[in-house]
Scaffold this motif. Structure first.
Motif, mmCIF file in Angstrom:
data_model
loop_
_atom_site.group_PDB
_atom_site.id
_atom_site.type_symbol
_atom_site.label_atom_id
_atom_site.label_comp_id
_atom_site.label_asym_id
_atom_site.label_seq_id
_atom_site.Cartn_x
_atom_site.Cartn_y
_atom_site.Cartn_z
ATOM 1 N N LYS A 1 0.861 -1.019 0.048
ATOM 2 C CA LYS A 1 0.126 -0.069 -0.020
ATOM 3 C C LYS A 1 0.759 1.251 -0.075
ATOM 4 N N ASN A 2 0.531 2.314 -0.677
ATOM 5 C CA ASN A 2 1.063 3.573 -0.566
ATOM 6 C C ASN A 2 0.643 4.254 0.894
ATOM 7 N N LEU A 3 1.457 3.997 1.682
ATOM 8 C CA LEU A 3 1.050 4.412 3.077
ATOM 9 C C LEU A 3 0.830 5.938 3.269
ATOM 10 N N LYS A 4 1.515 6.791 2.557
ATOM 11 C CA LYS A 4 1.172 8.138 2.862
ATOM 12 C C LYS A 4 -0.255 8.503 2.442
ATOM 13 N N ARG A 5 -0.450 7.924 1.064
ATOM 14 C CA ARG A 5 -1.633 8.415 0.478
ATOM 15 C C ARG A 5 -2.837 7.554 1.332
ATOM 16 N N SER A 6 -2.827 6.428 1.696
ATOM 17 C CA SER A 6 -3.565 5.519 2.425
ATOM 18 C C SER A 6 -4.055 5.936 3.720
ATOM 19 N N TYR A 7 -2.991 6.492 4.465
ATOM 20 C CA TYR A 7 -3.286 6.780 5.822
ATOM 21 C C TYR A 7 -2.964 8.054 6.401
ATOM 22 N N GLY A 8 -1.676 8.692 5.959
ATOM 23 C CA GLY A 8 -1.439 9.995 6.655
ATOM 24 C C GLY A 8 0.030 10.468 6.340
ATOM 25 N N SER A 9 0.442 11.479 6.512
ATOM 26 C CA SER A 9 1.852 11.958 6.153
ATOM 27 C C SER A 9 2.752 11.772 7.233
ATOM 28 N N TRP A 10 2.425 11.365 8.591
ATOM 29 C CA TRP A 10 3.258 11.191 9.679
ATOM 30 C C TRP A 10 3.218 9.752 9.929
ATOM 31 N N ALA A 11 4.164 9.469 10.674
ATOM 32 C CA ALA A 11 4.429 7.899 11.163
ATOM 33 C C ALA A 11 5.131 8.115 12.625
ATOM 34 N N VAL A 12 4.626 7.489 13.454
ATOM 35 C CA VAL A 12 5.078 7.276 14.745
ATOM 36 C C VAL A 12 5.750 5.997 14.880
ATOM 37 N N ILE A 13 7.232 5.890 15.563
ATOM 38 C CA ILE A 13 7.825 4.690 15.771
ATOM 39 C C ILE A 13 8.597 4.833 17.152
ATOM 40 N N THR A 14 8.029 3.690 17.874
ATOM 41 C CA THR A 14 8.680 3.499 19.266
ATOM 42 C C THR A 14 9.986 2.545 19.096
ATOM 43 N N GLY A 15 10.904 2.797 20.012
ATOM 44 C CA GLY A 15 12.129 1.851 19.864
ATOM 45 C C GLY A 15 12.776 2.032 18.327
ATOM 46 N N SER A 16 12.827 3.362 18.275
ATOM 47 C CA SER A 16 13.212 3.518 16.998
ATOM 48 C C SER A 16 14.651 3.844 16.701
ATOM 49 N N THR A 17 15.650 3.615 17.786
ATOM 50 C CA THR A 17 16.895 3.965 17.682
ATOM 51 C C THR A 17 17.896 2.613 17.384
ATOM 52 N N ASP A 18 17.202 1.651 17.156
ATOM 53 C CA ASP A 18 18.103 0.316 17.188
ATOM 54 C C ASP A 18 17.276 -0.607 16.232
ATOM 55 N N GLY A 19 17.905 -1.545 15.536
ATOM 56 C CA GLY A 19 17.497 -2.694 15.122
ATOM 57 C C GLY A 19 16.266 -2.627 14.317
ATOM 58 N N ILE A 20 15.001 -3.405 14.527
ATOM 59 C CA ILE A 20 13.886 -3.312 13.559
ATOM 60 C C ILE A 20 13.469 -1.879 13.408
ATOM 61 N N VAL B 1 15.888 -12.089 14.298
ATOM 62 C CA VAL B 1 16.525 -10.973 13.381
ATOM 63 C C VAL B 1 17.802 -10.522 14.063
ATOM 64 N N ALA B 2 18.802 -10.378 13.244
ATOM 65 C CA ALA B 2 20.116 -9.888 13.664
ATOM 66 C C ALA B 2 20.113 -8.496 14.126
ATOM 67 N N THR B 3 19.677 -8.492 15.639
ATOM 68 C CA THR B 3 19.772 -7.382 16.370
ATOM 69 C C THR B 3 20.349 -7.222 17.456
ATOM 70 N N LYS B 4 20.496 -6.390 18.273
ATOM 71 C CA LYS B 4 21.206 -6.174 19.517
ATOM 72 C C LYS B 4 20.463 -7.040 20.672
ATOM 73 N N MET B 5 19.019 -7.039 20.443
ATOM 74 C CA MET B 5 18.255 -7.703 21.307
ATOM 75 C C MET B 5 18.350 -9.239 21.292
ATOM 76 N N THR B 6 18.680 -9.864 20.224
ATOM 77 C CA THR B 6 18.780 -11.114 19.917
ATOM 78 C C THR B 6 20.576 -11.617 20.108
ATOM 79 N N SER B 7 21.123 -10.494 20.282
ATOM 80 C CA SER B 7 22.707 -10.722 20.097
ATOM 81 C C SER B 7 23.382 -11.492 19.027
ATOM 82 N N ILE B 8 22.356 -11.520 18.064
ATOM 83 C CA ILE B 8 22.869 -12.037 16.993
ATOM 84 C C ILE B 8 23.529 -11.076 15.815
#
Length: 319
Positions: free
Chosen positions: A39-58, A237-244
């Motif tokens: 889906k075209n997320l901006k057109r379908s839902y709105g122009s802003w996205a809120v992301i928590t836990g946004s400084t690492d990994g996924i 997923v290869a992230t700090k949380m999984t230590s992979i």
């Protein structure tokens, strides 16, 4: 003879129906994983996205992908320096095409009502169309339930359940007004979506099971208001949380996973967006529960042993 013929015909019919069902499911899976347009997320839902836990990994990788799609970002995290670093990295890659705001908040230390109030104030007036509840916390290493200290227990519940619940509540108000939006809660294969149990990570797995059912329920509540709610199930997923650190066929990088994640937004209530993970789930589910339980318990007991040994070594070094 007639009775035997009837039985044979019935068995053949059931076999044919089962075969057709399997073929239909396979075709549907191929379409969802490889052919269905995102889906075209901006057109379908709105122009802003809120992301928590946004400084690492996924979370960080999804934020980068959303920015590349032209969405403005509200990055939520507990470390102001990491938030600023992530914002700068996104601006270097994307340029000035998107606006970025940051919210410093630690879900492990703040109550639900304060989370709702802070998030609500920061996003007031913004056309928030997408919410990614990605913030998550797990044990440093595997341990029995009685070995989980109070601080760790409260932190895991606070981040994984309280944070996701109250951020969702804060964002829902605006989505209801404009009658559109997408909420993505990042779950886990530990919740029961992939495995029958997850011993020695009990509280973590239970919080992710909450996220899965929470997503199913509010999806039914708000679908009629134009809000698509989805729980995405990543395996390893290869992230700090999984230590992979090393990636493989079944263990993608956060960047690889995030591309699959965006393709799935707005569709099924429960989604396993990365196709090798979906294949892996099918293979795991084919095993009897008793086999899964035995293998997981032995594996995590080994992880606990190694974790305790490493912890003891670190304590000795500090003395």
């Amino acid at each position: 003879m007639e009775f035997q013929a009837l039985i044979l015909i019935s068995v053949a019919t059931l076999g044919f129906i089962s075969l057709c069902s399997s073929i239909i499911n396979l075709v549907k899976w191929v379409y969802i994983m490889f052919l269905r347009p995102p889906k075209n997320l901006k057109r379908s839902y709105g122009s802003w996205a809120v992301i928590t836990g946004s400084t690492d990994g996924i979370g960080k990788a999804i934020a980068m992908e959303l920015a590349s799609e032209g969405l403005n970002l509200v990055l939520v995290g507990r470390d102001s320096l990491k938030l600023e670093s992530t914002s700068s990295e996104i601006r270097r890659r994307i340029g000035d095409r998107v606006s970025i705001r940051t919210i410093v908040i630690d879900f492990a230390k703040v109550g639900g009502e304060e989370i709702e109030k802070r998030i609500g104030e920061e996003i007031e007036g913004l056309d928030v169309g997408v919410l990614i509840n990605n913030a998550g916390l797990a044990y440093p290493f595997a341990r029995f339930f009685h070995e989980v200290d109070l601080n760790l227990m409260e932190s895991v519940v606070g981040v994984n359940i309280v944070g996701a619940t109250w951020v969702t509540k804060a964002v829902l108000a605006g989505m209801l007004k404009k009658k559109k939006g997408a909420i993505v809660n990042i779950g886990s294969g530990s919740s029961g979506a992939a495995v029958s149990s997850y011993p020695l990570y009990t509280i973590y797995a239970a919080t992710k099971a909450y996220i899965e059912l929470f997503s199913r329920c509010i999806s039914l509540e708000y679908k009629q208001h134009g809000i698509d709610v989805q729980c995405q199930i990543p395996l390893l997923v290869a992230t700090k949380m999984t230590s992979i650190k090393r990636t493989s066929f079944f263990i993608p990088s956060p960047e690889t996973y995030s591309k699959a994640s965006l393709r799935a937004i707005g569709y099924e209530q429960i989604s396993i967006p990365y196709w090798p993970h979906s294949l892996q789930c099918c293979l795991i589910r084919a095993l009897p529960d008793v086999v899964q339980d035995y293998c997981l318990l032995r594996y995590f007991l080994g992880m606990r042993k190694r974790g305790l040994k490493k912890q003891q070594q670190e304590q000795q070094q500090k003395k």
